[in-house]
Design a protein around this motif. Sequence first.
Motif, mmCIF file in Angstrom:
data_model
loop_
_atom_site.group_PDB
_atom_site.id
_atom_site.type_symbol
_atom_site.label_atom_id
_atom_site.label_comp_id
_atom_site.label_asym_id
_atom_site.label_seq_id
_atom_site.Cartn_x
_atom_site.Cartn_y
_atom_site.Cartn_z
ATOM 1 N N HIS A 100 0.835 -1.204 0.000
ATOM 2 C CA HIS A 100 0.000 0.000 0.000
ATOM 3 C C HIS A 100 0.868 1.253 0.000
ATOM 4 C CE1 HIS A 100 0.499 0.814 4.370
ATOM 5 N NE2 HIS A 100 0.464 -0.496 4.521
ATOM 6 N N ASP A 132 6.307 1.357 7.182
ATOM 7 C CA ASP A 132 4.968 0.926 6.764
ATOM 8 C C ASP A 132 4.423 1.868 5.700
ATOM 9 O OD1 ASP A 132 2.528 -0.348 6.679
ATOM 10 O OD2 ASP A 132 1.754 0.579 8.486
ATOM 11 N N GLU A 166 -5.356 1.273 2.620
ATOM 12 C CA GLU A 166 -5.113 0.155 3.532
ATOM 13 C C GLU A 166 -5.252 0.611 4.976
ATOM 14 O OE1 GLU A 166 -3.337 -2.953 5.941
ATOM 15 O OE2 GLU A 166 -2.610 -0.904 5.852
ATOM 16 N N GLU A 167 -4.766 1.817 5.248
ATOM 17 C CA GLU A 167 -4.739 2.306 6.624
ATOM 18 C C GLU A 167 -6.076 2.896 7.056
ATOM 19 O OE1 GLU A 167 -2.416 1.462 8.296
ATOM 20 O OE2 GLU A 167 -0.494 1.546 7.252
ATOM 21 N N ASP A 194 3.513 -6.168 2.982
ATOM 22 C CA ASP A 194 3.178 -5.310 4.114
ATOM 23 C C ASP A 194 3.345 -6.053 5.430
ATOM 24 O OD1 ASP A 194 2.215 -3.351 5.733
ATOM 25 O OD2 ASP A 194 0.120 -3.581 5.139
HETATM 26 ZN ZN LIG Z 1 1.038 -1.457 6.308
#
Ligand SMILES: [Zn+2]
Length: 474
Positions: A100, A132, A166-167, A194
């Motif tokens: 992501h 991340d 994604e977050e 991830d």
């Molecule tokens: Zn992530």
Amino acid sequence: MTVKIAALILSSFLILGETAHALDDHASAAYDIFKQLIEINTTDSVGSVSKASEALAQRLLKAGFPAKDILVLGPSERKKNLVVRFHGSGQRRPVLFIGHLDVVEAPRVDWATDPFQLVEKDGYFYGRGTLDMKSSDAIAVATLIRLRNEGFKPHRDIILALTSGEESFKDNGVKWLVEHHRDLIDAEFVINMDGIGVLTDHGRPVTVRVDAAEKLYADFRLMVINPGGTTALPARDNAIYRLSAGLTRLEQYRFPFELNAVTRAYLTQLAEAADGPRRADLLALLADSPDAAALDRVSRDPLDNATLHTVCSATRLEAGHANNALPQIASAMVNCRILPGHSAEEVRKTLLDVFHDPNIQVSYVREFDGQMFDRAPDAVALPAGAPRPDVIGPLKTIARTFWPGALVIAGMSVGESDAVWTASAGMPTFMVSGLAVDRDDVRVHGRDERLRVSSFNQGIEFFYQYLKAIAIEP
Ligand SMILES: [Zn+2]
């Protein structure tokens, strides 16, 4: 230390001779992309994933990828995903790599440095997304460019999808691609980049993980409704007391211990690597009738506990409307991480049993931050299967060079990632990442997120070798 010097030190450590210089170039190519990505804000509030996708598309185009193989597409202006295809001979069905591009919010005041500048300090890269997961995104793109320059011919197409949402749960790119453009990303299996693949202890390698299963995420709202009234004449029934009593029962409750194919193999490997009482405890859990005392001891560790049980935690609380009024409403949020094979609805029923109070209503929450969280209450995380030998095999081989002495272990993620969308679409999905992080320094979603410069450089070379191994059958 600059990235170039770090790369040189690393390369002379790993490989001698001419290739050292070659690695230097690759490290700086990946670094350039990494820096660019960190400095494009991709938060949900003000950022744009489309900008990052466009920037990467430009780089791929410049590197000679045909325009028809580079797509930037998505449901909204700021949430466009990048999908690029590296053509193989077609002997095998494609492999899809997912990552992501969006990042968690990062308020400037919380940070020592600007989270949207890539800052190199004391051997670390600082910035939102260094862990991340813009490091992995950059490495993946740099590797595709490198392989193209080398004239690499894989046995299968390599598809890379770098996505949004994604977050934040909003406009999730993987979900959107699965639903609207399955043909673009259809693959025999999926590697999700991830995650923290390699845990170290003060730089010393401890474990290399591949996740072959995941837990399921679910939120529940608890609610007690009461007539209320004045505190001058308190009724016996108080919504806050009722809710608190229920939450205390939840605190004391432990969901049943359960193993699946992946966690059983995981515990077996852990036991083999352990010694003394820890080993005895782990073996006791693998027995036909697991020992309760051993389970208690092992479950004291949060990671072990989350691996062996569904877990639920109270996360929010709200009640009352005036200092001098009895509360008419008391509500709480409970977040659960559910073992594969079980659904949110099943857990909701368990919660009702645990509270043992018909006045406490429990409902499954299908929205997150105002956005519909589009999953049916009876959905289950896919039953875990053993990891594919062609996924874990090359990882084991390559890990021996990069992280000697580390235990390469297949396990279950205690969180949930985008793998949930590809896996539920029938594409077996595995989490693999070659970025090493000290186990007491995981700053994912936190302030001053950072990644060791040497981890980044090693990750570049790891991914290059791993991708080649995955894309060419032995
Ligand atoms: Zn992530």
